[in-house]
Design a protein around this motif. Structure first.
Motif, PDB file in Angstrom:
ATOM      1  N   PRO A  13     -39.460  20.281  24.963  1.00  0.00           N
ATOM      2  CA  PRO A  13     -39.138  19.502  23.966  1.00  0.00           C
ATOM      3  C   PRO A  13     -37.684  18.749  24.202  1.00  0.00           C
ATOM      4  N   THR A  14     -37.573  17.599  23.305  1.00  0.00           N
ATOM      5  CA  THR A  14     -36.402  16.581  23.559  1.00  0.00           C
ATOM      6  C   THR A  14     -35.550  17.079  22.921  1.00  0.00           C
ATOM      7  N   THR A  15     -35.526  17.987  21.671  1.00  0.00           N
ATOM      8  CA  THR A  15     -34.495  18.393  20.914  1.00  0.00           C
ATOM      9  C   THR A  15     -34.871  19.796  20.344  1.00  0.00           C
ATOM     10  N   LEU A  16     -33.806  20.459  20.328  1.00  0.00           N
ATOM     11  CA  LEU A  16     -34.051  21.785  19.485  1.00  0.00           C
ATOM     12  C   LEU A  16     -32.828  22.364  19.002  1.00  0.00           C
ATOM     13  N   VAL A  17     -32.584  21.916  17.661  1.00  0.00           N
ATOM     14  CA  VAL A  17     -31.451  22.433  16.741  1.00  0.00           C
ATOM     15  C   VAL A  17     -31.618  23.804  16.493  1.00  0.00           C
ATOM     16  N   GLY A  37     -21.757  28.643  -2.287  1.00  0.00           N
ATOM     17  CA  GLY A  37     -23.049  28.810  -2.624  1.00  0.00           C
ATOM     18  C   GLY A  37     -24.211  28.003  -2.058  1.00  0.00           C
ATOM     19  N   LEU A  38     -23.729  27.782  -0.612  1.00  0.00           N
ATOM     20  CA  LEU A  38     -24.539  27.051   0.022  1.00  0.00           C
ATOM     21  C   LEU A  38     -25.143  27.604   1.279  1.00  0.00           C
ATOM     22  N   LEU A  39     -26.339  27.186   1.826  1.00  0.00           N
ATOM     23  CA  LEU A  39     -26.853  27.618   3.083  1.00  0.00           C
ATOM     24  C   LEU A  39     -27.159  26.431   4.147  1.00  0.00           C
ATOM     25  N   TYR A  40     -26.682  26.850   5.165  1.00  0.00           N
ATOM     26  CA  TYR A  40     -26.776  25.572   6.269  1.00  0.00           C
ATOM     27  C   TYR A  40     -28.044  26.159   7.315  1.00  0.00           C
ATOM     28  N   VAL A  41     -29.108  25.467   7.507  1.00  0.00           N
ATOM     29  CA  VAL A  41     -30.054  25.813   8.195  1.00  0.00           C
ATOM     30  C   VAL A  41     -30.461  24.813   9.451  1.00  0.00           C
ATOM     31  N   ALA A  42     -30.507  25.433  10.606  1.00  0.00           N
ATOM     32  CA  ALA A  42     -30.764  24.494  11.844  1.00  0.00           C
ATOM     33  C   ALA A  42     -32.401  24.210  11.961  1.00  0.00           C
ATOM     34  N   GLY A  43     -32.651  23.021  12.157  1.00  0.00           N
ATOM     35  CA  GLY A  43     -33.995  22.677  11.959  1.00  0.00           C
ATOM     36  C   GLY A  43     -34.778  22.343  13.172  1.00  0.00           C
TER      37      GLY A  43
END
Length: 319
Positions: free
Chosen positions: A140-144, A101-107
């Motif tokens: 950008p320096t990061t893009l998860v 019951g979990l949702l993993y989301v890239a930020g």
């Protein structure tokens, strides 16, 4: 009338300008009419990018620049606001751990990832994988960017860094402390503005498949060593998210198409089986597969970044 076309070809070429009008050039792709796709509107969305499959007909989709999450029903063709994310978050690729019951989301530009409880909508965990990208950084320096789930944990890509991030998950479904895995080989190429993107797992997580937007290629990654290798014979310009089912892989391309690839048994090569296009595609980014159909998110980057469209939706087409 909306039109969905399908073609069989070994290669196709396209170019997309995300800050302007999408220019689509297809060569040598015979096509035939198929059933009209369905459109599921994300009510009140200010942007869109990621999608995850839930239990049954349920799906989840994100508001890219607000970080909010919608919950929808593929059978009913409806969606509604579900998670009201705190200010400052983003929502790109996502995957649901329906067992726990979990949702993993890239930020995205935040350098973060989030884990939400699908029953309470509470934030279970927040990860700071990399320092956030400064607002004026170009590129950008990061893009998860995207995430996939294996038996042992969640793997995230970063379109600006030659690494993967791994969040272990224990036998009770609880996410643990993250680790950063440096990559070697072609998947470590960060010469483009946007590089690693979509990710999927095969062999119960023993091998990862990643999409590289700048190179228009697919790579396998050994999650134990970080070594990568090209999946030969596959040309998918502007590739974004990927969907994997057995050895069938669908590559969602910002150039208004989804390309189906048949992977070889050893994953060293692939053959393009068909190309799916639709008049309703408007810079698609990610997709899920359900009951012989693909639910594809329209990001509408052709209206600007951030996009300025009046409506964002999921387009459902036959796979």
């Amino acid at each position: 009338m909306p039109r969905t076309t399908r073609g069989t070809t070994s290669r196709s070429r396209a170019a997309v300008l995300l800050t302007g009008t999408v220019a689509l050039v297809l060569t040598g792709i015979p096509s035939a009419a198929a059933t009209s796709p369905e459109v599921i509107v994300l009510p009140g969305a200010s942007s869109a990018e990621g999608i995850a499959r839930g239990e049954g007909d349920t799906f989840y989709a994100g508001d890219l620049f607000l970080g909010d999450v919608f919950r929808g029903d593929l059978e009913e063709g409806t969606a509604e606001p579900f998670i009201d994310a705190p200010d400052g978050r983003m929502a790109l690729g996502m995957v649901a751990d329906t067992r726990h019951g979990l949702l993993y989301v890239a930020g995205g530009f935040t350098g973060q990832a989030y884990v939400y409880d699908l029953e309470t909508t509470d934030t279970v965990a927040t990860y700071q994988f990399a320092p956030p990208s400064p607002p004026d950084a170009d590129p950008p320096t990061t893009l998860v960017n995207d995430v996939t789930l294996t038996r042992s944990g969640a793997w995230f890509t970063d379109s600006r860094r030659a690494v993967l991030y791994f969040v272990p998950i224990d036998r009770h479904g609880r996410p643990g402390e993250f680790r950063t895995f440096p990559l070697r080989g072609p998947a470590a190429d960060t010469s483009g503005d946007f590089n690693l993107n979509g990710i999927a797992a095969v062999r119960h997580g023993g091998t990862l498949v990643v999409a590289h937007s700048a190179n228009g290629e697919l790579y396998t990654v050994d999650p134990k060593t970080g070594d990568s290798a090209e999946v030969a014979g596959v040309d998918v310009p502007d590739v974004d998210g990927i969907v994997l089912h057995g050895r069938r892989l669908w590559a969602v391309q910002n150039s208004n198409r989804v390309t189906e690839v048949r992977l070889s048994r050893d994953l060293t090569s692939g053959t393009v089986r068909e190309v799916i296009t639709s008049d309703l595609f408007q810079v698609p980014t990610t997709a899920i597969r359900h009951d012989g159909e693909l639910a594809v998110v329209n990001a509408k980057f052709d209206t600007g970044i951030p996009p300025t469209a009046d409506q964002y939706e999921v387009v459902v087409v036959d796979d």
